[in-house]
Design an enzyme around this catalytic site. Structure first.
Site, PDB file in Angstrom:
ATOM      1  N   LYS A 160       9.386   1.025 -11.650  1.00  0.00           N
ATOM      2  CA  LYS A 160       9.644   1.605 -10.328  1.00  0.00           C
ATOM      3  C   LYS A 160      11.145   1.799 -10.196  1.00  0.00           C
ATOM      4  O   LYS A 160      11.906   0.832 -10.189  1.00  0.00           O
ATOM      5  CB  LYS A 160       9.124   0.688  -9.225  1.00  0.00           C
ATOM      6  CG  LYS A 160       9.476   1.206  -7.831  1.00  0.00           C
ATOM      7  CD  LYS A 160       8.904   0.336  -6.744  1.00  0.00           C
ATOM      8  CE  LYS A 160       9.359   0.845  -5.376  1.00  0.00           C
ATOM      9  NZ  LYS A 160       8.882  -0.018  -4.291  1.00  0.00           N
ATOM     10  N   LYS A 196       6.764   5.076 -11.451  1.00  0.00           N
ATOM     11  CA  LYS A 196       6.989   5.592 -10.104  1.00  0.00           C
ATOM     12  C   LYS A 196       8.457   5.854  -9.879  1.00  0.00           C
ATOM     13  O   LYS A 196       9.256   4.983 -10.202  1.00  0.00           O
ATOM     14  CB  LYS A 196       6.505   4.541  -9.102  1.00  0.00           C
ATOM     15  CG  LYS A 196       6.840   4.855  -7.660  1.00  0.00           C
ATOM     16  CD  LYS A 196       6.576   3.662  -6.798  1.00  0.00           C
ATOM     17  CE  LYS A 196       7.055   3.986  -5.385  1.00  0.00           C
ATOM     18  NZ  LYS A 196       6.909   2.881  -4.486  1.00  0.00           N
TER      19      LYS A 196
HETATM   20  C1  PBG Z   1       7.851  -0.700  -0.923  1.00  0.00           C
HETATM   21  C2  PBG Z   1       7.372   0.612  -1.446  1.00  0.00           C
HETATM   22  C3  PBG Z   1       8.043   1.839  -1.457  1.00  0.00           C
HETATM   23  C4  PBG Z   1       7.137   2.780  -1.936  1.00  0.00           C
HETATM   24  C5  PBG Z   1       5.960   2.096  -2.250  1.00  0.00           C
HETATM   25  N1  PBG Z   1       6.129   0.756  -1.959  1.00  0.00           N
HETATM   26  C6  PBG Z   1       9.383   2.225  -0.961  1.00  0.00           C
HETATM   27  C7  PBG Z   1      10.609   1.554  -1.412  1.00  0.00           C
HETATM   28  O1  PBG Z   1      10.652   0.909  -2.463  1.00  0.00           O
HETATM   29  O2  PBG Z   1      11.562   1.670  -0.656  1.00  0.00           O
HETATM   30  C8  PBG Z   1       7.412   4.250  -2.058  1.00  0.00           C
HETATM   31  C9  PBG Z   1       6.216   5.133  -1.935  1.00  0.00           C
HETATM   32  C10 PBG Z   1       6.524   6.553  -1.626  1.00  0.00           C
HETATM   33  O3  PBG Z   1       7.687   6.992  -1.489  1.00  0.00           O
HETATM   34  O4  PBG Z   1       5.556   7.316  -1.523  1.00  0.00           O
HETATM   35  N2  PBG Z   1       8.483  -1.518  -1.831  1.00  0.00           N
HETATM   36 ZN    ZN Z   2       9.495  -3.274  -0.756  1.00  0.00          ZN
END
Ligand code: PBG
Ligand code: ZN
Length: 323
Positions: free
Chosen positions: A187, A245
């Site tokens: 991520k 992701k």
């Molecule tokens: C929370 C989380 C995020 C997303 C999924 N879980 C945002 C972030 O890390 O700030 C992003 C999902 C999206 O943008 O569709 N940790």
């Molecule tokens: Zn988070």
């Protein structure tokens, strides 16, 4: 080889079938709430009662699973304690979904950022730095509350080191050794999460000494090997499914992940990717459905085993009803 529709269709690959898609949903406290998220056209904040009919419409497209995100219904604090309340919106949504649709696979996102006063994915130490290990302990409590509510699988997204091991052992010890763990392994610290943070109210808040972004724990897009290492470590820690992701800017990572592991690899087609296509279409600079189809087929080509996407409710319109 391209002269007729029929000849082209002979050799075309199909999009990933709907049963291998997952729709991310946003639940909020209250009843009767169905509020469109301005930066994500066609996506809504739902109260639990309104979520059920929305999911029913999506299931009718053949979509195989949903992922539940939620907001706090109690004050936010440093540790994000509202995240593991057994009757918070996420836990109630899971119960209601499993009651209404026993065969639907229900995932939950496991993180703290929508529940912490500072918006980080872990508690902050007095000096403002995120506390990785305290984060892991809290995430294990959140995951446990989700499976106790009936979630088929949990998806930790906080990017704390050791979070997969901590959650896996907490679930096993509590007798939930058969619930799935989908790790947000690669991520990235991306600029594509803005619309999601609007929907969740989860953006980092300015706090003295605390970082203003998530680069201290999310992966660097300039260091692909370290993102691969996260995937390898999550597999070793007991993840059942690995995730890359965002998806569209990271097709190389998706392909590398597929080559490196035999676990299924999920692609999370994030909020900014969805919003970008809507924005382009609204400007008249491209056709909405054509852009969506082309982008989604790229995820199929790259090898995604599961597509987590806000386009899921529109699967039938985009691809016809195939399974
Ligand atoms: C929370 C989380 C995020 C997303 C999924 N879980 C945002 C972030 O890390 O700030 C992003 C999902 C999206 O943008 O569709 N940790
Ligand atoms: Zn988070």
């Amino acid at each position: 080889m391209r002269r007729t529709e029929g000849i082209r269709a002979l050799f075309d690959i199909d999009p990933l079938p709907a049963r291998r898609w997952c729709w991310p949903t946003f639940v909020v406290p209250g009843t009767g709430v169905e509020r469109e998220i301005p930066s994500m056209p066609g996506q809504y904040n739902y109260s639990v009662d309104r979520l059920i009919p929305a999911v029913e419409r999506v299931i009718r497209q053949g979509i195989g699973s949903v992922m539940v995100f939620g907001q706090a219904d109690a004050p936010k604090d440093n540790g994000g304690s509202a995240a593991w309340c057994p009757h918070a919106p996420v836990q109630e949504a899971v119960r209601a979904l499993k009651r209404a649709f026993p065969d639907l696979t229900v995932w939950t996102d496991v993180c703290l950022c929508a529940y912490t006063a500072h918006g980080h994915c872990a508690p902050l130490r007095p000096d403002g730095t995120p506390d990785n290990d305290a984060g892991c302990m809290a995430l294990a409590k959140v995951a446990l509350s989700h499976v106790e509510a009936g979630a088929d699988g949990v998806a930790p997204s906080a990017m704390m080191d050791g979070q997969v091991r901590a959650i896996r052992s907490a679930l096993d010890e509590a007798g939930f050794e058969e619930r799935l763990l989908m790790a947000y392994s690669a991520k990235f610290a991306s600029a594509l999460y803005g619309p999601f943070r609007d929907a969740e109210g989860s953006a980092p808040v300015a706090v003295p000494g605390a970082p203003t972004d998530r680069r201290g724990y999310q992966a660097s897009y300039a260091n692909p090997d370290s993102a691969m290492l996260e995937l390898v470590q999550d597999e070793a820690e007991g993840a059942d499914i690995l995730m890359v992701k965002p998806a569209l800017f990271y097709l190389d990572m998706l392909r590398r992940a597929k080559e490196r592991t035999l676990l299924p690899v999920a692609a999370y087609n994030v909020s900014g990717e969805y919003a970008m296509i809507h924005a382009t279409a609204r400007q008249g600079w491209g056709d909405l459905d054509d852009l969506a189809r082309e982008s989604l087929l790229a995820l199929t080509r790259a090898g995604a085993d599961l597509i987590i996407s806000y386009w899921a409710p529109f699967y039938g319109r985009l691809f016809g009803k195939r399974r």
